[in-house]
Design a protein around this motif. Structure first.
Motif, PDB file in Angstrom:
ATOM      1  N   PRO A  13       0.736  -1.166   0.112  1.00 14.37           N
ATOM      2  CA  PRO A  13       0.112   0.064   0.255  1.00 14.37           C
ATOM      3  C   PRO A  13       0.776   1.220  -0.140  1.00 14.37           C
ATOM      4  O   PRO A  13       0.371   2.339  -0.923  1.00 14.37           O
ATOM      5  N   ALA A  14       2.083   1.429   1.184  1.00 16.84           N
ATOM      6  CA  ALA A  14       2.851   2.879   0.643  1.00 16.84           C
ATOM      7  C   ALA A  14       3.661   2.490  -0.478  1.00 16.84           C
ATOM      8  O   ALA A  14       3.485   3.720  -1.581  1.00 16.84           O
ATOM      9  N   ASP A  15       3.956   1.718  -1.215  1.00 20.67           N
ATOM     10  CA  ASP A  15       4.621   1.522  -2.680  1.00 20.67           C
ATOM     11  C   ASP A  15       3.406   2.537  -3.548  1.00 20.67           C
ATOM     12  O   ASP A  15       3.615   3.113  -4.059  1.00 20.67           O
ATOM     13  N   LEU A  16       1.611   2.242  -3.614  1.00 23.84           N
ATOM     14  CA  LEU A  16       1.212   2.480  -4.156  1.00 23.84           C
ATOM     15  C   LEU A  16       0.917   4.054  -3.557  1.00 23.84           C
ATOM     16  O   LEU A  16       0.791   4.688  -4.806  1.00 23.84           O
ATOM     17  N   LYS A  17       0.975   4.371  -3.092  1.00 29.29           N
ATOM     18  CA  LYS A  17       1.013   5.860  -2.878  1.00 29.29           C
ATOM     19  C   LYS A  17       1.915   6.225  -3.317  1.00 29.29           C
ATOM     20  O   LYS A  17       1.259   7.577  -3.866  1.00 29.29           O
ATOM     21  N   THR A  18       2.910   6.141  -3.156  1.00 24.10           N
ATOM     22  CA  THR A  18       4.509   6.603  -3.700  1.00 24.10           C
ATOM     23  C   THR A  18       4.535   6.776  -5.027  1.00 24.10           C
ATOM     24  O   THR A  18       4.797   7.477  -5.473  1.00 24.10           O
ATOM     25  N   LEU A  19       3.858   5.538  -5.664  1.00 23.85           N
ATOM     26  CA  LEU A  19       4.126   5.912  -7.218  1.00 23.85           C
ATOM     27  C   LEU A  19       2.793   6.532  -7.624  1.00 23.85           C
ATOM     28  O   LEU A  19       2.669   7.805  -8.908  1.00 23.85           O
ATOM     29  N   LEU A  20       1.411   6.410  -7.078  1.00 25.13           N
ATOM     30  CA  LEU A  20       0.446   7.615  -7.850  1.00 25.13           C
ATOM     31  C   LEU A  20       0.981   8.775  -7.379  1.00 25.13           C
ATOM     32  O   LEU A  20       0.802   8.968  -8.417  1.00 25.13           O
TER      33      LEU A  20
END
Ligand SMILES: O=C(O)CCC(=O)C(=O)O
Ligand SMILES: [Fe+2]
Length: 182
Positions: A13-20
Motif C-alpha cells: 500500500p505504501a508503494d502504491l501511494k508513492t507511485l500514484l
C-alpha cells in the motif's frame, strides 16, 4: 506451455501511494509501438495511451519490486531470464487502448522485441477507478479478461496475444515491463 501467472501484492500500500503520487504529476507523451527506444513510432490506430516519464527514484523502486518476482517467474515459465527492459509507466484515459498484439519473442519482427521472453502488466489503479480498459488475453477464439487488483500483476509469455480494451471512463495507471532472454 505455461499460461499467464497472476501475482498478488507486488506493491505494498505504501508503494502504491508513492507511485500514484509520482505518476499523477509525471510528464507524458504518446506511447510508441514497435521499438520503445527513440525511433519508435506513434500509431494511434494501434496504441493510444500516454507513456509517463519516470524519475530515477521511481524507476528504481519499480525495478526493485519487479526484480523481486524474478525467481517466481523463472520457475513458472521454466526458463532463466535475462535483463529487465526499462519499465514503461502508462496512463490510459477515456478512449485509450492497445489493440490485440504480441509484445515480442516473434523472431520475424526484427527489432529488439524479439529478445523479450516474459511480459508483466502491473496495475497501479484499482479496478473501480475506471471502466473498460480490460487486459484481455486471446487464445484462438477464446478471450480471457484478467482481473487485477491495485498493486497486483499478471505475467505472461511475451508472445501471448493480448489487448487493452478501450477505456470508457476514469483513469488507468499501469506498468508494463519485459524480461529479455539471458
Ligand atoms: O497496460 C497494460 O496493462 C498492458 C499494456 C501492454 O500490453 C503493453 O504495453 O504492451
Ligand atoms: Fe502488450
Amino acid at each position: 506451455m505455461s499460461g499467464p501467472l497472476a501475482i498478488e501484492a507486488v506493491l505494498s500500500p505504501a508503494d502504491l501511494k508513492t507511485l500514484l503520487a509520482a505518476l499523477r504529476t509525471a510528464a507524458s507523451h504518446p506511447a510508441t509501438v514497435i521499438d520503445p527506444t527513440p525511433g519508435g513510432v506513434v500509431m494511434a490506430q494501434v496504441r493510444r495511451t500516454q507513456r509517463l516519464e519516470l524519475d530515477a527514484a521511481t524507476e528504481a523502486l519499480i525495478r526493485a519490486r519487479l526484480e523481486a518476482q524474478r525467481p517466481r517467474l523463472e520457475a513458472h515459465f521454466g526458463q532463466r531470464l535475462g535483463p529487465l527492459e526499462t519499465p514503461q509507466a502508462l496512463r490510459y484515459g477515456p478512449g485509450d487502448y492497445f489493440v490485440a498484439h504480441q509484445d515480442g519473442n516473434t523472431p520475424l519482427v526484427h527489432d529488439r522485441s524479439r529478445h523479450r521472453r516474459v511480459s508483466i502488466s502491473l496495475l497501479i489503479s484499482a479496478p473501480d477507478d475506471y471502466a473498460g480498459g480490460d487486459l484481455v488475453f486471446h487464445d484462438g477464439a477464446e478471450r480471457r479478461t484478467a482481473v487485477i487488483p491495485a498493486g497486483c500483476a499478471v505475467a505472461f509469455r511475451a508472445e501471448t496475444t493480448h489487448e487493452v480494451t478501450p477505456l470508457a471512463t476514469g483513469e488507468r495507471f499501469s506498468l508494463a515491463a519485459w524480461w529479455m532472454a539471458p
